[in-house]
Design an enzyme around this catalytic site. Sequence first.
Site, PDB file in Angstrom:
ATOM      1  N   ARG A 244       0.643  -1.264   0.165  1.00 20.52           N
ATOM      2  CA  ARG A 244      -0.049   0.007  -0.123  1.00 20.52           C
ATOM      3  C   ARG A 244       0.799   1.273   0.004  1.00 20.52           C
ATOM      4  NH1 ARG A 244      -3.926   0.542   4.653  1.00 20.52           N
ATOM      5  NH2 ARG A 244      -4.666   2.131   3.232  1.00 20.52           N
TER       6      ARG A 244
ATOM      7  N   CYS B 278      -0.487   6.612   8.668  1.00 23.55           N
ATOM      8  CA  CYS B 278      -0.731   5.206   8.334  1.00 23.55           C
ATOM      9  C   CYS B 278      -2.171   5.573   7.302  1.00 23.55           C
ATOM     10  CB  CYS B 278      -1.452   4.150   9.243  1.00 23.55           C
ATOM     11  SG  CYS B 278      -2.537   5.023  10.440  1.00 23.55           S
TER      12      CYS B 278
END
Length: 286
Positions: A179, A238
């Site tokens: 990701r 994040c």
Amino acid sequence: MSHRTLVDCAALAAHLGDPDWRIFDCRHLLSDPAAGQQAYRAGHLPGAFFCHLDDDLSGPKNGRNGRHPLPDPQELADRLGAAGVSCGTQVVAYDDAGGAFAARLWWLLRWLGHDRVAVLDGGIAAWLAEGRPLSAAVPKGQPATFVIQRQDRVVSTDDVLANLASQRFRLIDARSPDRFRGENETLDTLGGHIPGADNRFFRDNLDADGRFRPAAELRREFTEILAGFDARDVVMSCGSGVTACHNLLAMELAGLPGARLYAGSWSEWCSDPARPIACRTSTIAA
């Protein structure tokens, strides 16, 4: 003795029913927001209250503030107070995801000025592996007054944008490496990462049993990724400000306190496609 990072099952078991301790079940599944509460109803640690990531540990979304914006401090304080948390209460949070969601409550309490909070190392899996009991009973809170002493532990999107040029702090992204590279993004409409950020997958803080690795190992690895920055000049991000808290907990455990949180994280950053993005990819939001 107070616990401020981790607590093991034996220590927690010794304090079941202790009026000065409160336990919170933070189990959650991003793909099924109702799963955590269903699991709680089926069985939880005796005396544990339930905290829902979306409803209790996050605030309202407006499309520009990320997937899990910070909750209103007073509303969170009122919820904690209703469960009996006061300034002298030892709080323990647990989940079934290696602390990924429990660390969010750990960080929020510290943000509100309450340091007597720890994550159950190994979570409910470790509890069950030791043959310890579960309960389906929902505890009744003994209301207390939770007094907020808010701490400066957050940076804004404007701070992160300004840091692209100033490099005053080190930005570390807790998402999985794929990701971070802009691959396999299923949660946000754009894949990629904030330019200049480095990657420290939060699961690298754990051993094969889902417990936190030794402090010395964590300290060595975080010191390397800090690249000469003081821990107080580090910001964790994040996808939405949740697993970044896991890295913040690991740093505290490693004896590297003082790092801050970019609460909006990637989901807030990419909500404005005009902001610069490294490894940009287009995705379909889940």
